[in-house]
Write a protein that holds these residues in place. Structure first.
Motif, short mmCIF file in Angstrom:
data_model
loop_
_atom_site.label_atom_id
_atom_site.label_comp_id
_atom_site.label_asym_id
_atom_site.label_seq_id
_atom_site.Cartn_x
_atom_site.Cartn_y
_atom_site.Cartn_z
N ILE A 136 19.70 -59.24 4.77
CA ILE A 136 19.41 -59.49 3.33
C ILE A 136 19.23 -61.03 3.00
CG2 ILE A 136 21.62 -59.16 2.33
CD1 ILE A 136 18.30 -57.83 1.01
N ASP A 137 20.15 -61.77 3.53
CA ASP A 137 20.03 -63.18 3.09
C ASP A 137 18.70 -63.73 3.60
OD1 ASP A 137 22.45 -63.94 2.06
OD2 ASP A 137 23.16 -65.08 3.68
N TYR A 138 18.22 -63.20 4.68
CA TYR A 138 16.91 -63.78 5.22
C TYR A 138 15.65 -63.13 4.77
CZ TYR A 138 19.65 -67.21 7.31
OH TYR A 138 20.53 -68.23 7.39
N VAL A 139 15.47 -61.83 4.19
CA VAL A 139 14.58 -61.50 3.54
C VAL A 139 14.39 -61.97 2.05
CG1 VAL A 139 13.81 -59.33 2.17
CG2 VAL A 139 14.65 -59.15 4.27
N VAL A 140 15.45 -62.44 1.28
CA VAL A 140 15.46 -63.18 0.03
C VAL A 140 15.42 -64.64 0.29
CG1 VAL A 140 16.79 -63.92 -1.76
CG2 VAL A 140 17.01 -61.43 -0.92
N HIS A 141 15.87 -65.25 1.19
CA HIS A 141 15.68 -66.76 1.42
C HIS A 141 14.12 -67.06 2.06
CE1 HIS A 141 19.44 -67.97 0.16
NE2 HIS A 141 20.00 -67.85 1.37
N GLY A 142 13.77 -66.00 2.89
CA GLY A 142 12.17 -65.80 3.16
C GLY A 142 11.40 -66.19 1.90
N TRP A 143 11.53 -65.42 0.88
CA TRP A 143 10.78 -65.47 -0.26
C TRP A 143 11.37 -66.83 -1.01
CZ3 TRP A 143 12.48 -66.00 -5.33
CH2 TRP A 143 11.43 -65.84 -6.35
N ASP A 144 12.39 -67.28 -1.07
CA ASP A 144 12.74 -68.57 -1.65
C ASP A 144 11.87 -69.63 -0.95
OD1 ASP A 144 14.65 -67.57 -3.16
OD2 ASP A 144 16.27 -67.93 -1.64
N VAL A 145 11.56 -69.80 0.33
CA VAL A 145 10.97 -70.71 0.95
C VAL A 145 9.59 -70.33 0.69
CG1 VAL A 145 10.48 -71.64 3.36
CG2 VAL A 145 12.78 -70.80 3.01
N ALA A 146 9.04 -69.61 0.95
CA ALA A 146 7.62 -69.15 0.38
C ALA A 146 7.07 -69.58 -0.72
CB ALA A 146 7.33 -67.35 0.76
N ARG A 147 7.97 -69.31 -1.89
CA ARG A 147 7.96 -69.55 -3.32
C ARG A 147 7.73 -71.17 -3.38
NH1 ARG A 147 5.06 -66.38 -6.26
NH2 ARG A 147 5.75 -67.69 -8.04
N THR A 148 8.92 -71.56 -2.73
CA THR A 148 8.65 -73.38 -2.64
C THR A 148 7.45 -73.83 -2.08
OG1 THR A 148 11.22 -73.07 -2.52
CG2 THR A 148 10.03 -75.15 -1.98
N LEU A 149 6.94 -73.29 -1.18
CA LEU A 149 6.08 -73.81 -0.38
C LEU A 149 4.54 -73.30 -0.97
CD1 LEU A 149 7.10 -73.60 3.17
CD2 LEU A 149 7.22 -75.70 1.59
N ASP A 150 4.67 -72.40 -2.01
CA ASP A 150 3.52 -71.61 -2.43
C ASP A 150 2.72 -70.88 -1.34
OD1 ASP A 150 4.05 -73.07 -5.21
OD2 ASP A 150 3.02 -74.66 -4.51
N LEU A 151 3.32 -70.38 -0.61
CA LEU A 151 2.92 -69.45 0.31
C LEU A 151 2.98 -67.87 0.19
CD1 LEU A 151 4.09 -71.14 3.65
CD2 LEU A 151 1.88 -71.43 2.80
N ALA A 152 2.01 -67.05 0.59
CA ALA A 152 2.33 -65.47 0.44
C ALA A 152 3.36 -65.12 1.31
CB ALA A 152 1.09 -65.04 1.18
N TYR A 153 4.03 -64.07 0.75
CA TYR A 153 5.29 -63.62 1.21
C TYR A 153 5.20 -61.89 1.51
CZ TYR A 153 10.09 -62.60 2.61
OH TYR A 153 11.31 -62.26 3.26
N ALA A 154 4.98 -61.26 2.52
CA ALA A 154 4.77 -59.91 2.42
C ALA A 154 5.74 -59.29 3.44
CB ALA A 154 3.30 -59.63 2.62
N PRO A 155 6.91 -59.18 3.65
CA PRO A 155 7.55 -58.52 4.53
C PRO A 155 7.06 -56.83 4.83
CG PRO A 155 8.92 -59.66 3.47
CD PRO A 155 7.69 -59.72 2.59
N GLY A 156 7.23 -56.59 6.02
CA GLY A 156 6.72 -55.03 6.12
C GLY A 156 7.70 -54.11 5.37
N ALA A 157 6.90 -52.83 4.96
CA ALA A 157 7.49 -51.95 4.20
C ALA A 157 8.83 -51.26 5.05
CB ALA A 157 6.36 -50.86 4.03
#
Length: 222
Positions: A136-157
């Motif tokens: 769960i840390d890395y699902v959320v922190h992945g989003w943190d990084v993506a938002r910071t870099l203005d990148l898309a973030y779409a983990p699998g369903a």
């Protein structure tokens, strides 16, 4: 078939699935981190007290700590220490990510005891819970990084479906306002919220967060 054997088989199957999805979450984060340049490190992140440098240092340290836990060495608090970024933080992060994946791959039983001193100094946690915490840390922190870099973030369903109950199980309360808390108090998600939004809001992230145009926060946790 005796019930205990059936239960053990189901537990191993569930653990194998969770381990596969955990590896996906961690590798998704590596893909994002590989896009980081030195000029990005001072950017503010959705973790309000951290710049990207601080977040990256935290994420790297957590890989080391959870790897130690999976290898039976998690009680050593030095394994969890957040250290200043080195000359090549992307390489260091990638190596730490591969280390934690290798460590959990070596876990033979879902009930193997893992010491997680940041969670409790007096008890251990079964490996299946430890890997869930890390996932769960890395699902959320992945989003943190993506938002910071203005990148898309779409983990699998499938990954998001597995992450949602873990996010909802994280205790909520004012203690999340502490300076060293990775999560803030939960936010309302809305009736029509998608799975990722439900995960983010459960852990205090606004899905509408945008990087400020000017200035960066003090990085009290780098």
């Amino acid at each position: 078939m005796p019930t205990n054997i059936a239960d053990a088989s189901a537990a191993h199957t569930d653990f194998a699935r969770l381990r596969r999805l955990h590896a996906q979450a961690v590798r998704d984060s590596v893909t994002l981190i590989r896009r980081v340049t030195p000029g990005d490190l001072s950017r503010p992140t959705p973790c309000s007290a951290w710049t990207l440098a601080g977040l990256l240092a935290h994420m790297t340290a957590q890989h080391h700590g959870f790897a130690a836990a999976a290898l039976g060495k998690g009680q050593d608090r030095a394994q969890w220490t957040v250290r200043p970024l080195g000359a090549d933080p992307v390489r260091e992060y990638t190596a730490a990510a591969e280390g934690v994946l290798a460590a959990f791959a070596a876990v033979e039983r879902p009930d193997q005891a893992c010491a997680l001193p940041e969670f409790s100094a007096t008890r251990t946690f079964p490996a299946v819970r430890a890997i869930g915490f890390h996932l769960i840390d890395y699902v959320v922190h992945g989003w943190d990084v993506a938002r910071t870099l203005d990148l898309a973030y779409a983990p699998g369903a499938e990954l998001l479906r597995a992450a949602l109950p873990i996010a909802r199980a994280v205790p909520d309360g004012d203690f999340r306002l502490a300076p060293d808390s990775a999560f803030r108090p939960g936010l309302p998600a809305g009736e029509e919220a998608d799975t990722l939004t439900q995960i983010l809001t459960a852990l205090g992230r606004s899905p509408h967060w945008h990087r400020p145009e000017h200035g960066t926060p003090d990085d009290g946790r780098s």
